[in-house]
Write a protein that holds these residues in place. Structure first.
Motif, mmCIF file in Angstrom:
data_model
loop_
_atom_site.group_PDB
_atom_site.id
_atom_site.type_symbol
_atom_site.label_atom_id
_atom_site.label_comp_id
_atom_site.label_asym_id
_atom_site.label_seq_id
_atom_site.Cartn_x
_atom_site.Cartn_y
_atom_site.Cartn_z
ATOM 1 N N UNK A 98 -8.642 5.867 1.256
ATOM 2 C CA UNK A 98 -8.905 5.519 -0.134
ATOM 3 C C UNK A 98 -7.608 5.583 -0.928
ATOM 4 N N UNK A 99 -7.524 4.773 -1.984
ATOM 5 C CA UNK A 99 -6.374 4.794 -2.893
ATOM 6 C C UNK A 99 -6.887 5.167 -4.271
ATOM 7 N N UNK A 136 -2.041 6.917 -4.972
ATOM 8 C CA UNK A 136 -1.959 7.840 -3.843
ATOM 9 C C UNK A 136 -3.033 7.447 -2.825
ATOM 10 N N UNK A 137 -2.596 7.365 -1.584
ATOM 11 C CA UNK A 137 -3.506 7.024 -0.489
ATOM 12 C C UNK A 137 -3.914 8.297 0.241
ATOM 13 N N UNK A 138 -5.214 8.511 0.349
ATOM 14 C CA UNK A 138 -5.749 9.660 1.062
ATOM 15 C C UNK A 138 -6.408 9.177 2.348
ATOM 16 N N UNK A 144 0.849 -1.185 0.000
ATOM 17 C CA UNK A 144 0.000 0.000 0.000
ATOM 18 C C UNK A 144 0.887 1.238 0.000
ATOM 19 N N UNK A 145 0.430 2.344 -0.566
ATOM 20 C CA UNK A 145 1.196 3.590 -0.438
ATOM 21 C C UNK A 145 1.398 3.908 1.038
ATOM 22 N N UNK A 146 2.620 4.180 1.462
ATOM 23 C CA UNK A 146 2.859 4.344 2.892
ATOM 24 C C UNK A 146 3.940 5.362 3.244
ATOM 25 N N UNK A 147 4.364 6.193 2.282
ATOM 26 C CA UNK A 147 5.336 7.235 2.609
ATOM 27 C C UNK A 147 4.579 8.497 2.993
ATOM 28 N N UNK A 150 0.964 -3.042 -7.524
ATOM 29 C CA UNK A 150 -0.459 -3.301 -7.687
ATOM 30 C C UNK A 150 -1.116 -3.455 -6.323
ATOM 31 N N UNK A 151 -2.287 -2.865 -6.182
ATOM 32 C CA UNK A 151 -3.004 -2.933 -4.917
ATOM 33 C C UNK A 151 -3.335 -4.394 -4.588
ATOM 34 N N UNK A 152 -3.014 -4.852 -3.384
ATOM 35 C CA UNK A 152 -3.296 -6.255 -3.045
ATOM 36 C C UNK A 152 -4.803 -6.527 -3.028
ATOM 37 N N UNK A 153 -5.183 -7.728 -3.416
ATOM 38 C CA UNK A 153 -6.596 -8.101 -3.446
ATOM 39 C C UNK A 153 -7.122 -8.484 -2.070
ATOM 40 N N UNK A 154 -6.228 -8.865 -1.176
ATOM 41 C CA UNK A 154 -6.618 -9.133 0.208
ATOM 42 C C UNK A 154 -5.752 -8.278 1.120
ATOM 43 N N UNK A 155 -6.353 -7.771 2.176
ATOM 44 C CA UNK A 155 -5.645 -6.875 3.071
ATOM 45 C C UNK A 155 -5.381 -7.553 4.419
ATOM 46 N N UNK A 156 -6.343 -7.545 5.334
ATOM 47 C CA UNK A 156 -6.114 -8.137 6.657
ATOM 48 C C UNK A 156 -7.331 -8.960 7.082
ATOM 49 N N UNK A 157 -7.106 -9.859 7.998
ATOM 50 C CA UNK A 157 -8.217 -10.608 8.590
ATOM 51 C C UNK A 157 -8.933 -9.715 9.602
#
Length: 506
Positions: A305-306, A253-255, A196-199, A355-362
């Protein structure tokens, strides 16, 4: 003859009275029509986007020998130059307006040394944070003028976009509107491993949205006629920046959107109606990204949101009219309003993004099937369940470790929302249906349109403390200040609620 003259006089009087009533009806009707036609606001196409968006600095911290991360926050009065050459009296944390972004990781012990240099009492509530009730920063933890407060706790929750703001009983709206607010970001190993964008400040942007009104060089916090929802401003700003733009150099870009307004509801999307990916809600990441074109946030709610950018383009984050609400609310409570909020300017050449991952967290949210009991909350401006807030009264007593299902219903007077301190809850159903994508993640605040009903699963994992309550309330802050709030304590099984104290004389 006398009777004839009397009837004639009566006729003339009735004619005059009828004329007066008719004129009054025309004047009142015309005045209402004028109020109706002039009540909606739009800044679409009118924003210059002439100021680079400020990015709140990451708060400095020190780490003690026992591993505690220590932050310093100072509530202070000052002046802020929102407009060139005009200084506006404001409040802020460690500066004149808003505050730095606090950042810590799951598992860390933190301490925040709060100093109040204002000329009146206030408090600092850690909105969305799971922590002991005595450290919550609600109305029972007021910090007197000139005093200090040192809350401390261990962070034990997933990565999330949280925030901090004052919570003094009866004065929260004014204190937040003057500028006392900031973000608190929680990190964890799972989110850190995701593509994920994280800077921070580069492709991961804090976006604190507020509506404002100016009276000369001063902020005007007045409530306009017929607007019982609270303060509604005629323009917006982001991170304390009017007419903001942000140059970005990455494809994704992550907002981190935060509605820090006191009453206004925003429906965020882009001016070209492009789709974006919702990856997080109030209390953390979703199980998987959800594509959408609009996400609505009531006061206190957050969304991560991305958005995908194309080289050299410009796009505008816009707030569209409400998705729900009756005609009166849409006209007089901001439902018809539209705002151009922030312009994103893409560089001519963009860095590629994973590429945005299709699964994030449980999910770590409670399950309705595990509930041991239910509770009911009816929301009206007159009070929750018919009761105005009483600092000395415990409204609900819950058992440590228990899961409950709370039914929350809007009693029908106007739109509200519902915020619960300490927990992140699961929305089980909304108006009898499974929740939509925007309500499937961890939530601590939930918008409640007129007549709506929600069921939420809530689990109380915090330490038992019968004497220190948490709050639940409407987060339209004028409604909270008017008494639309209650309080609950967490106790061990069989334990009784104590007597709340430390409420600053309220």
């Amino acid at each position: 003859m006398e009777k004839t003259r009397g009837r004639s006089r009566l006729k003339r009087v009735l004619i005059v009275l009828g004329s007066v009533v008719g004129v009054l009806a025309v004047v009142i009707g015309g005045g209402f029509a004028w109020l109706w036609t002039g009540a909606d606001i739009s800044t679409v196409g009118k924003v210059s986007f002439s100021q680079e968006m400020k990015v709140p600095p990451l708060a400095e911290s020190t780490v003690t020998k026992d591993g505690t991360r220590v932050f310093d926050l100072r509530m202070q009065a000052g002046e802020t130059e929102f407009k060139a050459g005009k200084k506006t009296p404001t409040w802020g944390f460690n500066g004149s307006y808003l505050g730095p972004t606090l950042r810590a990781a799951r598992g860390e012990k933190v301490e925040v040394r709060v100093e109040n240099t204002l000329d009146e009492a206030s408090s600092v509530h850690w909105h969305g944070m799971h922590l002991p009730a005595a450290m919550d920063g609600g109305p029972h933890q007021e910090v007197a003028a000139g005093a200090r407060w040192n809350p401390y706790w261990k962070i034990d929750q997933p990565a999330a976009t949280l925030w901090y703001h004052p919570h003094p009983h009866g004065a929260t709206e004014q204190h937040v509107a003057r500028g006392l607010a900031g973000m608190f970001l929680v990190d964890d190993a799972k989110s850190g491993a995701l593509a994920l964008p994280k800077t921070y400040g580069v492709d991961d942007l804090p976006v604190i949205v507020q509506d404002v009104e100016f009276d000369g060089n001063k902020l005007d916090h007045g409530h306009k006629i017929l607007r019982n929802t609270g303060f509604l401003g005629g323009r917006t700003m982001v991170n304390g920046t009017l007419d903001p733009y942000k140059e970005v150099g990455d494809r994704l870009v992550r907002l981190r959107l935060l509605n820090a307004s006191t009453a206004r509801i925003y429906t965020f999307g882009f001016d070209d109606s492009r789709e974006f990916s919702l990856v997080g809600t109030d209390g953390g990441l979703l199980e998987r990204p959800a594509g959408m074109k609009r996400v609505q946030l009531s006061p206190g709610e957050r969304a991560e949101i991305v958005v995908e950018m194309r080289a050299g383009e410009r796009t505008v984050l816009r707030s569209y009219p409400w998705e729900k609400g009756d005609a009166w609310e849409k006209r007089f409570s901001g439902g018809d309003d539209s705002f151009d909020v922030l312009q994103l300017r893409a560089a001519k050449t963009l860095r590629d993004s994973p590429t945005l991952p299709q699964r994030l967290v449980e999910s770590e949210l409670p399950e309705a099937k595990d509930a041991v009991r239910g509770r009911y909350f009816e929301l009206k401006l007159s009070g929750i369940n018919g009761k105005k807030m009483d600092m000395g009264r415990v409204d609900e007593t819950v058992t440590q470790g228990a899961t409950e299902v709370w039914t929350v219903r809007n009693g029908g007077d106007m739109t509200h929302n519902f915020h619960v301190h300490d927990v992140q809850f699961r929305v089980v159903e909304f108006d009898g249906k499974p929740p939509g994508a925007a309500l499937r993640g961890p939530k601590d605040t939930l918008a409640m349109p007129i007549g709506s009903t929600a069921k939420i699963a809530v689990r109380f994992d915090g330490p038992a403390d019968p004497d220190h309550p948490y709050m639940y309330h409407c987060h339209l802050l004028a409604h909270e200040d008017e008494g639309m709030m209650g309080q609950f304590v967490v106790v061990e099984k069989g334990q009784q609620a104590g007597t709340p104290g430390g409420h600053g004389g309220h």
